[in-house]
Design an enzyme around this catalytic site. Structure first.
Site, PDB file in Angstrom:
ATOM      1  N   HIS A 271      49.761  46.185  32.992  1.00  0.00           N
ATOM      2  CA  HIS A 271      49.397  45.354  31.846  1.00  0.00           C
ATOM      3  C   HIS A 271      47.906  45.530  31.571  1.00  0.00           C
ATOM      4  O   HIS A 271      47.117  45.790  32.486  1.00  0.00           O
ATOM      5  CB  HIS A 271      49.675  43.880  32.136  1.00  0.00           C
ATOM      6  CG  HIS A 271      51.118  43.518  32.094  1.00  0.00           C
ATOM      7  ND1 HIS A 271      51.547  42.289  31.649  1.00  0.00           N
ATOM      8  CD2 HIS A 271      52.230  44.199  32.437  1.00  0.00           C
ATOM      9  CE1 HIS A 271      52.873  42.236  31.720  1.00  0.00           C
ATOM     10  NE2 HIS A 271      53.299  43.385  32.205  1.00  0.00           N
TER      11      HIS A 271
ATOM     12  N   CYS B 229      49.738  38.043  34.656  1.00  0.00           N
ATOM     13  CA  CYS B 229      48.340  38.225  34.270  1.00  0.00           C
ATOM     14  C   CYS B 229      47.562  36.915  34.337  1.00  0.00           C
ATOM     15  O   CYS B 229      46.411  36.894  34.778  1.00  0.00           O
ATOM     16  CB  CYS B 229      48.256  38.855  32.885  1.00  0.00           C
ATOM     17  SG  CYS B 229      48.925  40.535  32.869  1.00  0.00           S
TER      18      CYS B 229
ATOM     19  N   GLU C 262      45.559  43.441  31.001  1.00  0.00           N
ATOM     20  CA  GLU C 262      44.689  42.529  31.751  1.00  0.00           C
ATOM     21  C   GLU C 262      44.476  42.998  33.187  1.00  0.00           C
ATOM     22  O   GLU C 262      43.362  42.939  33.710  1.00  0.00           O
ATOM     23  CB  GLU C 262      45.284  41.113  31.773  1.00  0.00           C
ATOM     24  CG  GLU C 262      45.454  40.492  30.407  1.00  0.00           C
ATOM     25  CD  GLU C 262      46.838  40.680  29.815  1.00  0.00           C
ATOM     26  OE1 GLU C 262      47.287  39.782  29.079  1.00  0.00           O
ATOM     27  OE2 GLU C 262      47.474  41.720  30.076  1.00  0.00           O
TER      28      GLU C 262
ATOM     29  N   CYS D 144      50.799  36.920  30.167  1.00  0.00           N
ATOM     30  CA  CYS D 144      52.065  36.515  30.793  1.00  0.00           C
ATOM     31  C   CYS D 144      51.748  35.784  32.106  1.00  0.00           C
ATOM     32  O   CYS D 144      50.586  35.635  32.493  1.00  0.00           O
ATOM     33  CB  CYS D 144      52.934  37.753  31.071  1.00  0.00           C
ATOM     34  SG  CYS D 144      52.269  38.806  32.393  1.00  0.00           S
TER      35      CYS D 144
END
Length: 172
Positions: free
Chosen positions: A54, A87, A56, A84
């Site tokens: 991801h 993260c 992040e 999410c």
């Protein structure tokens, strides 16, 4: 004239566009410390074949390397889509001071949409949240990506009838 948050969000949007260019969901992220970008990331889940890729998490890893520590105290994250649960947990664990979010994610967001892990009072750290910075631009980037994806998938489904001549001009 752009605000500081808008200027940095533009940098996160540039990361999101890198994701879109390789066929990934256009999510981008940067991390700033004392006016300097110390971490950048964009979504790479399909490319890396990893749930962990991801934007992040990529940016946090780079920022931690730049800081020489897992703690990112004094840092601000700019991200184009609400984090999410994975993260959001990493953001809290990294001790990030602030997160600036462009657009919220009602189906998977954990910075206020479904749950707010960044401000969970039972955790030992809470994160300041700012939302809506360049929201329209980031929302359009995401919706355009998914509109194009649906069109491509429909074309592929309709074109999978074994007719390999569909892209050849009739003149030939």
């Amino acid at each position: 004239m752009l605000s500081e948050d808008e200027r940095y969000m533009k940098k996160a949007i540039a990361q999101a566009k890198k994701a879109a260019a390789i066929g990934e969901v256009p999510i981008g992220c940067i991390i700033v410390y004392e006016g300097k970008i110390i971490g950048r990331g964009y979504n790479r889940r399909k490319t890396d074949k990893s749930t962990l890729s991801h934007a992040e998490l990529v940016a946090i890893k780079k920022a931690s390397r730049a800081m020489g520590d897992w703690r990112l105290e004094g840092c601000t994250m700019y991200v184009t889509l609400e984090p999410c649960q994975m993260c959001a947990g990493a953001i809290v664990q990294s001790r990030m001071d602030r997160v600036v979010i462009a657009t919220m994610s009602p189906k998977s967001g954990c910075a206020g949409s479904i749950i707010n892990l960044l401000n969970e009072p039972r955790f030992n750290h809470q994160v300041e949240i700012t939302t809506g910075v360049l929201m329209e631009e980031c929302s359009s980037l995401l919706s355009d990506f998914f509109t194009d994806l649906r069109k491509r998938l429909k074309y592929e489904k309709e074109g999978s009838n074994g007719d390999d001549t569909r892209d050849i001009p009739e003149e030939i």
